[in-house]
Design an enzyme around this catalytic site. Structure first.
Site, PDB file in Angstrom:
ATOM      1  N   SER A 104       0.794  -1.190   0.088  1.00  0.00           N
ATOM      2  CA  SER A 104      -0.090  -0.017   0.015  1.00  0.00           C
ATOM      3  C   SER A 104       0.887   1.199  -0.124  1.00  0.00           C
ATOM      4  CB  SER A 104      -0.770  -0.138   1.275  1.00  0.00           C
ATOM      5  OG  SER A 104      -0.223   0.020   2.502  1.00  0.00           O
TER       6      SER A 104
ATOM      7  N   ASP B  34      -2.351   7.083  11.206  1.00  0.00           N
ATOM      8  CA  ASP B  34      -2.066   5.666  11.707  1.00  0.00           C
ATOM      9  C   ASP B  34      -0.689   5.410  11.890  1.00  0.00           C
ATOM     10  OD1 ASP B  34      -1.069   5.395   9.062  1.00  0.00           O
ATOM     11  OD2 ASP B  34      -2.583   4.141   8.343  1.00  0.00           O
TER      12      ASP B  34
ATOM     13  N   HIS C 186       1.041   4.728   7.030  1.00  0.00           N
ATOM     14  CA  HIS C 186       0.911   5.259   5.631  1.00  0.00           C
ATOM     15  C   HIS C 186       1.454   6.686   5.702  1.00  0.00           C
ATOM     16  CE1 HIS C 186      -1.831   1.530   5.786  1.00  0.00           C
ATOM     17  NE2 HIS C 186      -1.229   1.500   4.637  1.00  0.00           N
TER      18      HIS C 186
END
Length: 244
Positions: free
Chosen positions: A32, A211, A214
């Site tokens: 990601s 978070d 990311h």
């Protein structure tokens, strides 16, 4: 539109590559951290590179959220044959894995360190076979903000499974594999882990989203800058690429 394009083709002195055949491209492969790289709201690093290389080469984003090196390796046979003869147009490939492999052993994404190294070597071997003319950039996983990640997981009703020390081991594994493949500058290291401040994770909060994993806008800008610097060193910088 077709008539206008035909007139333009007859009046221009040089037909762009994409009208006469396949275009040069770059492949970005990872999890990601790559997959989210087109997000404009966070200054996505892939979007930034795509803007810089506009009309020079196409960026193909193959970032798979939540994936580890084991799953990417399994998917490669289905991914790589799609290019066929166009594979010769691949100028460079980024490989960015390790962030998910490095989670704690009880988590399903975990890949043992020994297997992670072996997976990287196998992925590199397949990439070199598929894109023999392309340069390979190996990115180390960045350190995480463990406090932010733990709070994020708590909101989901889950336990934290990440530590900066563990990520540091996987970053070092990427460095080791990069050294093995550094001959002739066919593969180069882009040390995002070190650029983010190293194993202690201090200062990472200013580079990530809430978070703690990311990339936020500052982190994305930093990654784009590091990749561009590496490409410049390989003679593949923006100014070195022909415009169509």
């Amino acid at each position: 539109p077709a008539a206008a394009l035909a007139r333009w083709r007859t009046t221009t002195t040089r037909v762009p590559a994409f009208l006469g055949g396949s275009r040069p491209f770059a492949l970005l492969l990872g999890d990601s951290l790559t997959g989210r790289g087109f997000q404009p709201e966070h200054h996505g690093w892939v979007a930034s590179l795509s803007d810089r290389y506009s009309r020079k080469l196409d960026l193909v984003n193959r970032g798979y959220g939540g994936w580890n090196s084991r799953w990417v390796l399994r998917a490669l046979p289905h991914l790589l044959p799609r290019w066929g003869a166009d594979a010769a147009q691949c100028r460079w490939v980024t490989l960015w894995l390790g962030a998910n492999d490095a989670v704690d052993e009880w988590a399903k994404q975990h890949v043992p360190l020994v297997e992670f190294r072996a997976n990287l070597r196998a992925i590199i071997s397949q990439l070199r076979a598929a894109f023999p003319e392309a340069k390979l950039l190996l990115l180390t996983p960045p350190p995480c903000d463990t406090d932010a990640w733990a709070a994020h997981r708590l909101r989901q009703g889950k336990s934290s499974e990440r530590s900066p020390q563990q990520v540091g081991l996987y970053a070092e594994a990427v460095r080791e594999v990069a050294r093995e493949h550094a001959g002739g500058e066919s593969a180069v290291l882009v040390d995002i882990h070190r650029a983010f401040g190293g194993a202690d994770g201090k200062g990472v909060s200013s580079l990530t989203l809430e978070d703690g994993v990311h990339l936020g806008a500052n982190g994305s800008d930093l990654v784009a800058g590091e990749v561009l610097r590496a490409l410049d060193g390989l003679g593949l910088g923006v100014e070195a690429c022909a415009e169509d």
